[in-house]
Design an enzyme around this catalytic site. Sequence first.
Site, PDB file in Angstrom:
ATOM      1  N   GLY A  14       1.067 -75.351  23.559  1.00  0.00           N
ATOM      2  CA  GLY A  14       1.523 -73.342  23.522  1.00  0.00           C
ATOM      3  C   GLY A  14       1.416 -72.971  22.208  1.00  0.00           C
ATOM      4  N   LYS A  20      10.268 -72.990  16.871  1.00  0.00           N
ATOM      5  CA  LYS A  20      10.364 -72.237  15.498  1.00  0.00           C
ATOM      6  C   LYS A  20      10.935 -70.812  15.559  1.00  0.00           C
ATOM      7  CE  LYS A  20       6.354 -74.617  14.007  1.00  0.00           C
ATOM      8  NZ  LYS A  20       4.751 -74.281  14.552  1.00  0.00           N
ATOM      9  N   THR A  26      10.222 -75.268  23.827  1.00  0.00           N
ATOM     10  CA  THR A  26       9.302 -75.725  26.292  1.00  0.00           C
ATOM     11  C   THR A  26       8.323 -76.092  26.062  1.00  0.00           C
ATOM     12  OG1 THR A  26       7.967 -73.497  25.613  1.00  0.00           O
ATOM     13  CG2 THR A  26      11.126 -73.508  26.420  1.00  0.00           C
ATOM     14  N   ASN A  28       5.266 -77.194  27.863  1.00  0.00           N
ATOM     15  CA  ASN A  28       4.774 -76.849  28.486  1.00  0.00           C
ATOM     16  C   ASN A  28       3.395 -77.289  29.352  1.00  0.00           C
ATOM     17  OD1 ASN A  28       5.657 -75.299  25.880  1.00  0.00           O
ATOM     18  ND2 ASN A  28       3.552 -73.127  26.502  1.00  0.00           N
ATOM     19  N   GLU A  78       7.086 -73.835  31.174  1.00  0.00           N
ATOM     20  CA  GLU A  78       7.137 -74.436  29.921  1.00  0.00           C
ATOM     21  C   GLU A  78       8.778 -74.631  30.552  1.00  0.00           C
ATOM     22  OE1 GLU A  78       7.345 -71.872  27.008  1.00  0.00           O
ATOM     23  OE2 GLU A  78       5.364 -70.634  27.654  1.00  0.00           O
ATOM     24  N   TYR A  90       4.151 -84.472  22.805  1.00  0.00           N
ATOM     25  CA  TYR A  90       2.654 -83.815  23.562  1.00  0.00           C
ATOM     26  C   TYR A  90       1.645 -84.590  23.921  1.00  0.00           C
ATOM     27  CZ  TYR A  90       4.367 -79.908  21.416  1.00  0.00           C
ATOM     28  OH  TYR A  90       4.187 -78.304  19.986  1.00  0.00           O
TER      29      TYR A  90
HETATM   30  P1  ADP Z   1       4.914 -75.755  22.450  1.00  0.00           P
HETATM   31  O1  ADP Z   1       4.297 -74.313  21.249  1.00  0.00           O
HETATM   32  O2  ADP Z   1       3.006 -76.105  21.597  1.00  0.00           O
HETATM   33  O3  ADP Z   1       5.027 -75.534  23.504  1.00  0.00           O
HETATM   34  P2  ADP Z   1       7.157 -75.698  21.634  1.00  0.00           P
HETATM   35  O4  ADP Z   1       7.643 -74.787  20.011  1.00  0.00           O
HETATM   36  O5  ADP Z   1       7.885 -74.825  22.509  1.00  0.00           O
HETATM   37  O6  ADP Z   1       5.807 -75.949  21.135  1.00  0.00           O
HETATM   38  O7  ADP Z   1       8.423 -77.274  21.243  1.00  0.00           O
HETATM   39  C1  ADP Z   1       7.805 -77.929  22.653  1.00  0.00           C
HETATM   40  C2  ADP Z   1       7.346 -79.109  22.277  1.00  0.00           C
HETATM   41  O8  ADP Z   1       8.476 -79.730  21.771  1.00  0.00           O
HETATM   42  C3  ADP Z   1       7.400 -80.286  23.504  1.00  0.00           C
HETATM   43  O9  ADP Z   1       6.150 -80.547  23.266  1.00  0.00           O
HETATM   44  C4  ADP Z   1       7.836 -81.467  22.872  1.00  0.00           C
HETATM   45  O10 ADP Z   1       7.149 -81.934  22.645  1.00  0.00           O
HETATM   46  C5  ADP Z   1       9.341 -81.274  22.319  1.00  0.00           C
HETATM   47  N1  ADP Z   1      10.331 -81.147  22.300  1.00  0.00           N
HETATM   48  C6  ADP Z   1      11.076 -81.910  21.310  1.00  0.00           C
HETATM   49  N2  ADP Z   1      12.276 -81.382  22.177  1.00  0.00           N
HETATM   50  C7  ADP Z   1      12.454 -81.006  23.320  1.00  0.00           C
HETATM   51  C8  ADP Z   1      12.736 -80.572  24.308  1.00  0.00           C
HETATM   52  N3  ADP Z   1      14.470 -80.684  24.039  1.00  0.00           N
HETATM   53  N4  ADP Z   1      12.425 -79.424  25.620  1.00  0.00           N
HETATM   54  C9  ADP Z   1      11.127 -79.970  25.428  1.00  0.00           C
HETATM   55  N5  ADP Z   1      10.740 -80.081  24.337  1.00  0.00           N
HETATM   56  C10 ADP Z   1      10.512 -80.217  23.422  1.00  0.00           C
HETATM   57 MG    MG Z   2       6.480 -74.300  24.132  1.00  0.00          MG
END
Ligand code: ADP
Ligand code: MG
Length: 147
Positions: A14, A20, A26, A28, A78, A90
């Site tokens: 995402g 961050k 989440t 995605n 999400e 991922y």
């Molecule tokens: P993005 O915008 O790429 O989804 P996020 O900041 O929402 O990034 O972080 C999500 C990623 O973090 C997920 O795709 C997964 O690989 C990882 N992750 C680690 N711990 C968790 C969790 N408890 N729940 C969901 N995703 C998690």
């Molecule tokens: Mg996410």
Amino acid sequence: PLEPWHIRGSVVKGFGRGSKMLGIPTANLSTEGHTTLLSEHPSGVYFGWAGLPARGVYKMVMSIGWNPYFNNKEKTIEPWLLHEFDEDFYGKELHLVIVGYIRPEMNFPSLEKLIEKIHGDRRIAEKALELPLYLKYKDDPYLKAIG
Ligand code: ADP
Ligand code: MG
């Protein structure tokens, strides 16, 4: 209660804002093949169970929608898995059984208010999923199915 629904797909990138900016990662879900489902289910916050094949089954609280605070142009799915993971996942296949609905999507005056609300949602999901009515879906074979 909802008639539970089942979806699966791969975990895609995402905007990277969840972890961050909010401290709330989440996973995605790819929306490929889910357009009908996305249009049929109202935007909002749901809860249920998430299965990562070969890893486990975890509680999850999930947003479906446009994330008005961030003004997204695409509807996203999400789930926040309520578990601490050592690594990202991922590209992995994620299976979801969605059993309950918490609230409609809404906008917030500040990031702090948004975060507060999501933690409230998390507490609701954590508790609800302990009720026999929802706990029983933890054993749904769909959560562990491969392929
Ligand atoms: P993005 O915008 O790429 O989804 P996020 O900041 O929402 O990034 O972080 C999500 C990623 O973090 C997920 O795709 C997964 O690989 C990882 N992750 C680690 N711990 C968790 C969790 N408890 N729940 C969901 N995703 C998690
Ligand atoms: Mg996410």
